[in-house]
Each structure stands twice: as C-alpha cells, then as structure tokens.
Design a protein around this motif. Structure first.
Motif, PDB file in Angstrom:
ATOM      1  N   SER A  64       0.805  -1.225   0.000  1.00 24.84           N
ATOM      2  CA  SER A  64       0.000   0.000   0.000  1.00 24.84           C
ATOM      3  C   SER A  64       0.835   1.272   0.000  1.00 24.84           C
ATOM      4  O   SER A  64       0.289   2.368   0.040  1.00 24.84           O
ATOM      5  CB  SER A  64      -0.940   0.013   1.213  1.00 24.84           C
ATOM      6  OG  SER A  64      -0.188  -0.078   2.418  1.00 24.84           O
ATOM      7  N   VAL A  65       2.159   1.116  -0.062  1.00 21.52           N
ATOM      8  CA  VAL A  65       3.055   2.275  -0.011  1.00 21.52           C
ATOM      9  C   VAL A  65       4.255   2.032  -0.922  1.00 21.52           C
ATOM     10  O   VAL A  65       4.847   0.947  -0.914  1.00 21.52           O
ATOM     11  CB  VAL A  65       3.577   2.520   1.429  1.00 21.52           C
ATOM     12  CG1 VAL A  65       4.597   3.661   1.448  1.00 21.52           C
ATOM     13  CG2 VAL A  65       2.436   2.819   2.379  1.00 21.52           C
ATOM     14  N   HIS A  88      -5.930   0.221   1.338  1.00 20.20           N
ATOM     15  CA  HIS A  88      -5.689   1.665   1.318  1.00 20.20           C
ATOM     16  C   HIS A  88      -4.978   2.057   2.600  1.00 20.20           C
ATOM     17  O   HIS A  88      -5.374   2.997   3.295  1.00 20.20           O
ATOM     18  CB  HIS A  88      -7.010   2.438   1.166  1.00 20.20           C
ATOM     19  CG  HIS A  88      -8.121   1.927   2.021  1.00 20.20           C
ATOM     20  ND1 HIS A  88      -8.198   2.174   3.361  1.00 20.20           N
ATOM     21  CD2 HIS A  88      -9.174   1.140   1.721  1.00 20.20           C
ATOM     22  CE1 HIS A  88      -9.285   1.576   3.852  1.00 20.20           C
ATOM     23  NE2 HIS A  88      -9.888   0.946   2.882  1.00 20.20           N
ATOM     24  N   THR A 105      -2.295   3.746   4.508  1.00 22.25           N
ATOM     25  CA  THR A 105      -1.289   4.798   4.466  1.00 22.25           C
ATOM     26  C   THR A 105      -0.310   4.642   5.621  1.00 22.25           C
ATOM     27  O   THR A 105      -0.716   4.314   6.732  1.00 22.25           O
ATOM     28  CB  THR A 105      -1.975   6.172   4.585  1.00 22.25           C
ATOM     29  OG1 THR A 105      -2.866   6.331   3.492  1.00 22.25           O
ATOM     30  CG2 THR A 105      -0.962   7.308   4.619  1.00 22.25           C
ATOM     31  N   THR A 154       1.508   6.973   0.513  1.00 18.37           N
ATOM     32  CA  THR A 154       0.609   5.883   0.143  1.00 18.37           C
ATOM     33  C   THR A 154       0.538   5.737  -1.366  1.00 18.37           C
ATOM     34  O   THR A 154       0.746   6.708  -2.106  1.00 18.37           O
ATOM     35  CB  THR A 154      -0.814   6.146   0.690  1.00 18.37           C
ATOM     36  OG1 THR A 154      -1.655   5.036   0.394  1.00 18.37           O
ATOM     37  CG2 THR A 154      -1.416   7.413   0.096  1.00 18.37           C
ATOM     38  N   SER A 171      -4.501  11.514   2.245  1.00 16.69           N
ATOM     39  CA  SER A 171      -3.114  11.502   2.728  1.00 16.69           C
ATOM     40  C   SER A 171      -2.317  12.773   2.435  1.00 16.69           C
ATOM     41  O   SER A 171      -1.551  13.228   3.286  1.00 16.69           O
ATOM     42  CB  SER A 171      -2.379  10.276   2.184  1.00 16.69           C
ATOM     43  OG  SER A 171      -2.996   9.100   2.637  1.00 16.69           O
ATOM     44  N   THR A 220      -5.143   7.089   8.495  1.00 16.46           N
ATOM     45  CA  THR A 220      -5.122   6.035   7.490  1.00 16.46           C
ATOM     46  C   THR A 220      -6.522   5.451   7.412  1.00 16.46           C
ATOM     47  O   THR A 220      -7.248   5.415   8.408  1.00 16.46           O
ATOM     48  CB  THR A 220      -4.092   4.938   7.835  1.00 16.46           C
ATOM     49  OG1 THR A 220      -4.144   3.900   6.853  1.00 16.46           O
ATOM     50  CG2 THR A 220      -4.362   4.321   9.199  1.00 16.46           C
TER      51      THR A 220
END
Length: 316
Positions: free
Chosen positions: A48-49, A149, A151, A169, A183, A202
């Motif tokens: 996710s990052v 999702h 973050t 993210t 974000s 997040t």
C-alpha cells in the motif's frame, strides 16, 4: 527534553527503529519522520506504499505523500506522482517552496526528476500479478474491485521540542486514474504544530476528509485534551454522524502525539501501530474500537506477527 514518535501500522516498525536512532542522537524531527517513511516506501512487500505498492485500475502506480514542519507550519505535498522511489522526500523538498508546494501528476513527477530524486518503475512483478488477479476476479465474479488503502503516517518529536508529520501511500487499490485520498491533504491526512502536537490518518480517504480529522484532533489537544481523549472524542462521534447523515462510513484509524510525548489512537477496525519514546524502545501495538466510543489497546502477540509475515510474502 523528551523525544517520541508514533506511526500507523506494523509496517512502520523498521522505519521507527531508524527514526528513533536519529531522535536519540538529537537529530531533527523532520529527518526522523522522513527516514521512517523512506524505509516503508522502499520495502517491496508493503503493498500500500511506495515500491511494490498496488496500482490503479489501469495498472499504474500513482502515489500521494505529504510532509509538514511543526515549527514553521511549512507543508509540501504530491499527488498522483509516478516512478519516484521516495514520494515523501519530494513532498519535504516542496515544503521549502512558498508557492507551488503541492504538485500533482506529471508536474509532481517532473519536479522529482529535475531535482535529482531517485526514479524507478514502482510496479513490481509481484504487484502486477496481484493487479492482474484482481482484474480477473472482478470480471469473473462481479466483485467490488477496491481493496487496500493503508497509508503510512507518522509524527515525530525531537529533544529540542520540534515536531514533524508525514504520510505516504499508493492509495486505494484499483482506484480510478487521478483519484486522490486524504493523505496529501493538510488537516485531513496529517497536521502538526510544535506548540501543540500532531495527528495522522489512514483508512478510506473519501470519508476521512469529510471531517478534517487530523486537524480536529490537534485542535482538541490545543484546548487541553490528552491525545487519547482528543482521538476518541473527535473520531467516534464523527463516524456516527457520517453513518447517520451520509449513510455509511469507511475505515478510520488515527494516531496522535502531543509536544510532551504523550500519544493516542482511535480506530473503527483492528489497527496496528508503532510507538517509541526516550523511555520506551520501538514497539508494535494493536488497537480496537471499544465500548462507549473508546479505544482498547493491547500488545501485539507473536502469533499475530508470525501470521502477518507469512501473509505479506505468500505467493500470489
């Protein structure tokens, strides 16, 4: 003075170890928070990052990131940036610009390229395989394509009393091209003021930004609430309001840190986070929504950690 740092999700742990070394050596809050998030961005198994982050519906990895200096309130953000290893470092660089400090899409990517940031294809073979699998599942079974999702968001406090916050993210998996969540948005995904404290979020950005949750938590801390009380009293009533007036609410998880090194959490899902202070080595904790709009926090178990490591590296 004291130093402290808090960050979202178990994935921040290794970065927090590096950040703690910087803070313990009287390093800056900005350097520490950037290093923490750089570690997450570079690890290919965090989907996710950053590098290995999951792409949008067209197979393109579009990343969002932000940085804020709590001393000066300077902020920098990028959204929809592509082919950049460390989006948060680009955001930090932009925070030194009085104008044009929030850049998106091709403009953000061009800035990164012209200023010497590491450029690379962020779509790993593993992430591409996961994207292709989700495409098939969506088409064959009429599934909701959106998934993932998480973050990484962090706040740091240095021995000198300075604070910083940052986020990074790849956003909602299978999102529409150009979609931006909370974000990189000041007050929603992050906010920090060294005279008060900071917060980072997040979850589902489309819903978090409806309440400007990070700023609301900092505002409550300015009014004298502890970080935990500020998190509880900002997040849970707003989730109920959203359910009543909008009809539903996505996932919400927020972390907060004040300028005394005290921290707080609120979440409506099972949520892991990492925390460290001058009195406490980096550790991973897990939080749950509890009765009466409060938060239950427990130590992480070895069984949970073992299952997590197995899950993130399992074959596609």
């Amino acid at each position: 003075m004291t130093w402290a740092t808090i960050a979202t999700w178990r994935m921040a742990y290794e970065g927090m170890q590096k950040a703690s070394e910087i803070l313990a050596a009287d390093g800056s809050a900005g350097d520490a928070v950037e290093k923490l998030i750089n570690e997450v961005e570079a690890y290919p198994y965090y989907k996710s990052v950053g590098y290995g982050g999951l792409p949008n519906e067209e197979g393109v990895v579009e990343m969002d990131a932000a940085f804020m200096d709590g001393d000066t309130l300077a902020q920098g953000s990028v959204a929809g940036i592509q082919n950049v290893m460390h989006a948060v470092s680009v955001a930090r660089s932009l925070s030194s610009e009085h104008y044009n400090s929030f850049r998106v899409g091709a403009g953000a990517t061009k800035y990164a390229s012209l200023h010497g940031f590491e450029m690379t294809n962020m779509l790993t073979d593993r992430a591409k395989a996961r994207w292709q699998k989700r495409l098939r599942e969506t088409q064959e079974n009429n599934l909701n394509p959106y998934n993932g999702h998480d973050t990484v968001g962090a706040i740091t406090l240095s021995n000198k009393g300075s604070m910083a916050a940052a986020t990074s993210t790849s956003g909602l998996f299978m999102k529409k091209s150009g979609r931006v969540g909370d974000s990189p948005l000041s007050g929603s995904g992050f906010y920090v003021d060294s005279e008060i404290g900071g917060a980072a979020a997040t979850g589902l950005g489309e819903d978090i930004m409806k309440g400007c949750m990070s700023y609301e938590i900092v505002r409550r801390m300015a009014d004298g609430q502890s970080p935990q009380a500020a998190c509880d009293e900002a997040v849970y009533p707003f989730i109920e309001k959203l359910k009543k007036r909008y009809g539903k609410a996505g996932e919400f998880s927020l972390v907060a840190l004040n300028n005394q090194g005290e921290w707080g959490i609120a979440t409506n899902v099972e949520f892991t986070f990492c925390v460290a202070t001058d009195q406490q080595a980096p550790k991973i904790m897990i939080a749950y929504p509890d009765a009466n709009q409060t938060t239950r926090i427990e130590p992480i178990t070895k069984e949970w950690l073992d299952a997590y490591e197995k899950r993130i590296k399992e074959p596609i």
